[in-house]
Motif scaffolding. Structure first.
Motif, short mmCIF file in Angstrom:
data_model
loop_
_atom_site.label_atom_id
_atom_site.label_comp_id
_atom_site.label_asym_id
_atom_site.label_seq_id
_atom_site.Cartn_x
_atom_site.Cartn_y
_atom_site.Cartn_z
N SER A 61 0.83 -1.21 0.00
CA SER A 61 0.00 0.00 0.00
C SER A 61 0.86 1.25 0.00
CB SER A 61 -0.92 0.00 1.22
OG SER A 61 -1.81 -1.09 1.19
N THR A 117 -4.74 15.00 8.40
CA THR A 117 -5.28 13.72 7.91
C THR A 117 -4.98 12.60 8.90
OG1 THR A 117 -3.27 13.21 6.65
CG2 THR A 117 -5.00 14.43 5.51
N PRO A 119 -4.24 8.86 8.18
CA PRO A 119 -4.10 7.76 7.21
C PRO A 119 -4.36 6.39 7.79
CG PRO A 119 -1.96 8.67 7.81
CD PRO A 119 -2.99 9.60 8.36
N GLU A 120 -4.21 6.23 9.11
CA GLU A 120 -4.48 4.94 9.71
C GLU A 120 -5.97 4.59 9.67
OE1 GLU A 120 -4.36 7.92 13.15
OE2 GLU A 120 -3.44 7.60 11.18
N MET A 121 -6.82 5.62 9.48
CA MET A 121 -8.27 5.39 9.41
C MET A 121 -8.76 5.39 7.96
SD MET A 121 -9.47 7.80 12.62
CE MET A 121 -11.18 7.28 12.44
N ASP A 122 -8.24 6.32 7.15
CA ASP A 122 -8.65 6.42 5.75
C ASP A 122 -7.59 7.23 5.01
OD1 ASP A 122 -9.93 6.49 3.34
OD2 ASP A 122 -11.52 7.88 3.95
N VAL A 123 -7.07 6.66 3.93
CA VAL A 123 -5.99 7.33 3.20
C VAL A 123 -6.50 8.26 2.11
CG1 VAL A 123 -4.39 5.43 3.63
CG2 VAL A 123 -5.75 5.44 1.53
N THR A 124 -7.81 8.35 1.93
CA THR A 124 -8.36 9.14 0.82
C THR A 124 -7.95 10.60 0.90
OG1 THR A 124 -10.27 7.66 0.68
CG2 THR A 124 -10.46 9.81 -0.40
#
Length: 437
Positions: A61, A117, A119-124
């Motif tokens: 990823s 942001t 990223p550990e929850m959502d990388v969008t």
């Protein structure tokens, strides 16, 4: 001192590099280099990948997310607009500085947004802001490269490449070691917010800098919107020929491939080898950057003394062989001496190669289309390695780090074959960024 007056001054050798520091444009380029180097690791390379690994993302990823910074590879697509038009809202600053100011402010805004942001929850959201930041950073780099070529004569380019690289390396120290130290003790959000605030330094330099004089041909020639895109490329192939021009582009694209293909995996490799973020900051982004600065000055002196062509061979071999130094880390995980040895070889040769390549690409550039042609060359210099880096995580997971580093060193072979073919076909005038022909 104008570029014309500077043209009468010699910039060869070590004394020439010292003299370059005394020119009016040197400090400006130092700060512009800092502004270009600061966001790169935070948006497109090791600091970002280290952050993603630190919050638990897998290597595959991380490699794919790194592709979101692809604007750094495609900046030649909108560089013709930078060459032809000032940015409308800041046009009063001139053609170069108008784009610089807007791009620097946008870089700062994107870093601040990345700080928020998760990223550990959502990388969008992170991917979206990486896209914005890479577009702004790539635009800034294009304008700075054009500014450097236009503000000084051809004889000063190797020396000023070294001064610009010094600033760029300082930016990498802050965006690498500085960001990692802050992240270690305060967290990733304060780290990125501090980096965003530091972008105000190059913003101030842009407001205070002088606008370089536009070439007469650029000012007098009326180029329509479509012509702004095709004329820089037509000029390049007219000056070099189609066959030679294509081989030159391929050579530039492969020149630093061995180093670039391992770039995305560097941060995860350091963590997986048992080093803390503070260790990585100290060795890779403090000690390593100073080794890169030493390599850059060595490259500037070597180009001035021995010429670009011979130093291209030395640099290509050095970049490839330095990858093998990482085998010491793979075979001795957690050993600081191995970390220092690998970083010494990698950064010394990378700094050396960077200045050599900048001098070579500057010699290939038509000053009527500096932003576009140099952006094309820089994009090609990073394109193959960037896409290979995007899938490098899957390769490491399927094999091993040691296999990865060994095979990456062997990718220098096509570069050496191309250089052998070009050796008698391309000449570069006396080492300091003269006309290639």
């Amino acid at each position: 001192m104008s570029a014309t007056n500077e043209g009468a001054v010699s910039y060869k050798g070590w004394s020439g590099i010292k003299r370059a520091f005394a020119t009016p444009s040197a400090f400006t380029l130092l700060v512009f280099g800092f502004g270009s180097g600061l966001p790169f690791l935070l948006i497109a390379s090791m600091t970002l990948s280290t952050r993603l690994r630190d919050v638990g993302l897998d290597l595959g990823s991380i490699g794919l997310i790194s592709l979101a910074s692809f604007f750094y590879l495609l900046k030649f697509l909108w560089a013709p607009l930078i060459d032809r038009f000032p940015f409308p809202l800041t046009a009063f600053l001139g053609r170069r500085r108008s784009w610089l100011l807007v791009s620097q402010l946008l870089v700062g805004a994107s870093l601040a947004a990345l700080a928020l942001t998760r990223p550990e929850m959502d990388v969008t959201a992170l991917v979206c802001w990486v896209l914005v930041g890479s577009f702004a950073g790539a635009t800034q780099d294009s304008v700075v490269d054009a500014y450097r070529i236009e503000v000084a004569p051809a004889s000063a380019q190797a020396a000023l490449a070294a001064t610009y690289t010094l600033g760029y390396r300082f930016g990498l120290i802050v965006g690498g070691a500085g960001a990692l130290y802050i992240a270690e003790f305060q967290g990733w959000r304060p780290s990125y917010l501090w980096m965003a605030a530091l972008m105000l330094i190059p913003v101030a330099a842009t407001l205070l800098a002088r606008e370089p004089e536009a070439r007469a041909a650029t000012v007098e020639r009326r180029i329509d919107f479509l012509g702004a895109f095709w004329q820089p490329f037509a000029s390049y192939f007219r000056n070099n020929g189609v066959a030679l021009g294509l081989v030159l582009l391929l050579f530039v694209g492969l020149f630093k491939f061995p180093d670039q293909v391992i770039g995305v995996m560097a941060g995860p490799f350091y963590l997986d080898s048992g080093f803390s973020k503070a260790d990585i900051a100290t060795v890779s982004k403090v000690y390593g950057i100073w080794m890169g600065i030493a390599g850059a000055f060595l490259g500037g002196v070597a180009v001035a003394a021995f010429g670009v062509r011979r130093m291209l061979l030395v640099a290509a071999l050095g970049v490839a062989l330095s990858n093998l130094a990482f085998l010491l880390m793979a075979w001795n995980p957690g050993q600081l001496w191995a970390f220092y040895a690998a970083i010494s070889a990698d950064n010394l040769f990378l700094g050396f190669a960077g200045v050599v390549l900048i001098a070579f690409m500057s010699a290939l550039t038509d000053r009527n289309f500096t932003a576009t042609q140099f952006a094309l060359l820089v994009s090609l210099a990073n394109l193959p390695g960037k896409f290979a880096g995007g899938v490098s995580g899957y390769f490491v997971e399927a094999t091993s780090y040691a296999t990865f580093f060994t095979l990456s060193a062997l990718t220098v072979v096509p570069t050496l074959l191309l250089l052998a073919w070009l050796w008698g076909r391309v000449r570069v005038d006396d080492a300091a960024g003269g006309e290639a022909r």
